[in-house]
Design an enzyme around this catalytic site. Structure first.
Site, PDB file in Angstrom:
ATOM      1  N   GLU A   7       0.814  -1.211   0.000  1.00  0.00           N
ATOM      2  CA  GLU A   7       0.000   0.000   0.000  1.00  0.00           C
ATOM      3  C   GLU A   7       0.848   1.262   0.000  1.00  0.00           C
ATOM      4  OE1 GLU A   7      -3.571  -0.239   2.065  1.00  0.00           O
ATOM      5  OE2 GLU A   7      -3.592   1.810   2.805  1.00  0.00           O
ATOM      6  N   ASP A 110      -2.737  -3.027   2.688  1.00  0.00           N
ATOM      7  CA  ASP A 110      -3.172  -3.238   4.076  1.00  0.00           C
ATOM      8  C   ASP A 110      -4.357  -4.197   4.133  1.00  0.00           C
ATOM      9  OD1 ASP A 110      -1.217  -1.472   4.698  1.00  0.00           O
ATOM     10  OD2 ASP A 110      -2.543   0.145   5.378  1.00  0.00           O
ATOM     11  N   TYR A 320       3.970   3.503  12.161  1.00  0.00           N
ATOM     12  CA  TYR A 320       2.925   4.033  11.284  1.00  0.00           C
ATOM     13  C   TYR A 320       1.868   4.850  12.061  1.00  0.00           C
ATOM     14  CZ  TYR A 320      -0.821   4.161   7.931  1.00  0.00           C
ATOM     15  OH  TYR A 320      -1.811   4.584   7.108  1.00  0.00           O
TER      16      TYR A 320
END
Length: 627
Positions: A7, A110, A320
């Site tokens: 992604e 994801d 993240y």
DNA sequence: GCAAGGTC
């Protein structure tokens, strides 16, 4: 050669590392018979109205119901309007070349609805026909990645997930684009008055709260306060009852037996209650809780915090950022002791990091089942150098919360003393017996009332004490506070329902408004449209925002529940239900809301115009499934 | 000119 598509670059690089592939190319990494490439989130979006022949903003175009949706490359705003993002175009070309050479594609976007959509839109746009398999992992440790690759799923297993994702996307387009044009045209067409499934309920929450405050009538009431003297240590107690009128208060007040009225020991201790209260450490941060904390502590907007955090992520200092989980899995937990040691030289947290090294770590934030696409925000253990003041502040919120989350509970002693002198009075006191996690930031209470005492003297039941002073207090009921960024973000998570319990709120994640990645942008959209403004830290509706609210407040598009209803149907589609019925309902709703708004004639100084003619008779339903 | 979703 097999192509793996992630992604985002960070994940693509991580996967390549695990495979030992290390030949860096432009836009991908090569090695061991694999090529690892990536998207940058959504590269493609549903094409805008003009690509289906709906030129300009005209009543005769409405409702716009394209038979088949098209995809177009993501646009960026420049000084000459919106243009194709050159970086996106370039990456798509790279992906196209790799797909052409591939024997097989492995989808590593994801593990979720939008991740599936990101890949399927690329696949469809590039007209690729190659077979693909799906990597489905929820943590990016080496072990989880290896395990995931040993258990690749057939791509077709996620067809229904794609269906539900595409349905979400198309539904938002239909309702949002049509409602926006309809309302804007009905207001005269000069101004963009946007509406949408997420932004409009958000605006409605802000407006409803504002009006509630504006229309609030404060009620005056009276209470009596006394100062009780225990061997020179004075503490404050407040009457348990309150009085509606001053007269009623004064009548009782006169009878309270203080020293000035001639009573040397006019108060009797009726009850003493002392009990310990344990406060578990807070959960680790997800993006939303971090944005709320940063707003409360430093006044950063949600957008600023996200930007600062993104920079820290790009510098590999934090994990993240756009996560909706406040938990980590056991594999990540295993790395926590190292992360704690990395803070030993931190000026503010060094001591606590040292203490925590010796201690048994609390595992409240460890729960692999509650880790979805991404785990909670953590530091990476890389030592930061030369951070700006703002970056350091956000980094410290992440690092400090990590220390808190694995710390011991805080133990307090809550004391309640009941005193009688004509009527009953109560005094509350809180003493921290063992600070536990609260020692990290050395924060005092966050739920402390100003009438609370910190420590209360030791008194016994039946004891008689003098009243040093008494006072009749005039008080008034207060309205709720105006929304600020922190309280709005919290409200968006639960659709405006007030839920204090952290874990219960967490359980409602799926029924909230927007996602962690989009909430900051929603607030910014409302600001750009001039529906709301910032007044100090508050978010306050403008006249324009209130006018829009008045038009739509009773319609479905302004209800937070709409998202919940959609989510339920989308989940059914994911588990195999037909898309036809939902699709038909969305089209129906689009026609209705468009029509209603066209005749609404929003009063921004414009008068309502004539009812639009209907051109919806021969339109075919859009094709939702791309197969 | 417009949605909501993702990310640099």
């Amino acid at each position: 050669m097999k192509v793996i598509i992630a992604e985002k670059p960070s994940v693509g690089r991580e996967l390549a590392k695990v495979f030992g592939a290390n030949t860096r190319k432009d836009g991908y990494i090569e090695g061991k018979g694999y090529s690892f490439t990536w998207a940058f989130g959504h590269l493609l979006q549903l094409a805008p109205p003009q690509e289906y022949g709906y030129y300009g903003w005209r009543r005769t175009n409405l409702p716009m119901l394209p038979q088949k949706f098209k995809l177009s490359i993501r646009k960026v705003k420049t000084k000459d309007g919106f243009v194709e993002d050159p970086g996106v175009r370039k990456q798509l070309d790279i992906i196209q070349k790799l797909f052409d050479e591939a024997s097989e594609i492995i989808v590593a976007t994801d593990a979720g609805r939008e991740g599936e959509l990101i890949f399927r839109y690329i696949y469809s746009y590039l007209k690729c026909k190659k077979p693909f398999k799906r990597l489905w992992i929820s943590s990016q440790t080496d072990e989880a990645i290896k395990d995931g690759f040993r258990n690749l799923k057939p791509g077709s297993e996620y067809d229904t997930l794609f269906s539900s994702a595409h349905c979400r996307s198309v539904s938002d387009w239909l309702v949002g684009m049509n409602a926006t044009q309809a309302l804007s045209l009905s207001a005269g067409g000069k101004d963009v008055l946007s509406l949408g499934r997420v932004q409009t309920p958000t605006l409605a929450m802000i407006c409803a709260r504002y009006l509630e405050i504006k229309n609030f009538v404060p009620k005056i009431y009276y209470q009596i306060a006394i100062q009780v003297d225990k061997d020179g240590q004075v503490f404050k107690a407040i009457s348990a009852d309150s009085f509606d009128t001053k007269e009623a208060g004064e009548e009782v007040f006169a009878k309270v037996r203080d020293v000035a009225s001639g009573f040397a020991a006019g108060a009797q201790i009726v009850d003493v209650e002392a009990k310990p209260r344990k406060e578990p450490p807070p959960l680790l941060h997800d993006l939303s809780s971090l944005q709320q904390e940063a707003n409360k502590k430093y006044g950063y907007t949600a957008d600023q915090t996200l930007g600062l955090l993104q920079n820290l992520y790009e510098s590999k200092l934090v994990t993240y950022p756009r996560t909706g989980s406040r938990y980590i899995g056991d594999d990540v937990f295993a790395t926590v002791p190292q992360l704690i040691s990395s803070l030993l030289e931190h000026p503010a947290f060094g001591k606590q990091a040292g203490n925590l090294q010796e201690a048994k770590l609390t595992k409240r934030s460890v729960n692999a089942k509650k880790v979805t696409d991404h785990h909670a925000v953590l530091i990476t253990g890389v030592k930061p150098t030369h951070l700006s003041k703002d970056h350091q502040a956000v980094y410290d919120l992440v690092a400090g919360r990590m220390l808190e989350a694995f710390h011991q509970e805080c133990i307090k002693e809550i004391t309640k003393i009941t005193v009688e002198s004509e009527i009953l009075f109560t005094a509350n006191g809180t003493v921290i017996r063992s600070a536990g996690w609260r020692s990290v930031f050395n924060d005092t209470e966050d739920d402390k009332k100003d009438e609370d005492n910190t420590a209360l003297p030791k008194v016994k039941k039946g004891e008689e004490l003098p009243l040093a002073d008494k006072a009749l207090l005039e008080k008034q009921t207060k309205p709720k506070a105006m929304y600020n960024e922190a309280s709005l973000l919290k409200a968006l998570e639960t659709c405006g329902k007030d839920i204090e319990d952290e874990e219960l709120r967490d359980a409602m994640k799926d029924s909230g408004l927007g996602t962690p990645a989009t909430r900051a942008a929603i607030i910014e959209t409302l600001l750009t449209r001039e529906y709301i403004i910032r007044e100090k830290r508050n978010l306050v509706p403008t006249a324009k925002g209130l006018a829009v609210y008045e038009v739509v407040k009773d319609k479905q598009i302004a209800q937070a529940e709409l998202t919940g209803q959609w989510e339920k149907r989308l989940e059914e589609i994911r588990s195999g239900a037909s898309v036809q019925e939902f699709k038909a309902e969305i089209l129906d709703y689009t026609r209705n809301i468009t029509q209603e708004l066209l005749v609404a004639g929003i009063s921004l100084g414009q008068k309502p115009e004539q009812k639009a003619n209907s051109n919806a008779t021969d339109l075919v339903e859009p094709e939702i499934n791309s197969k």
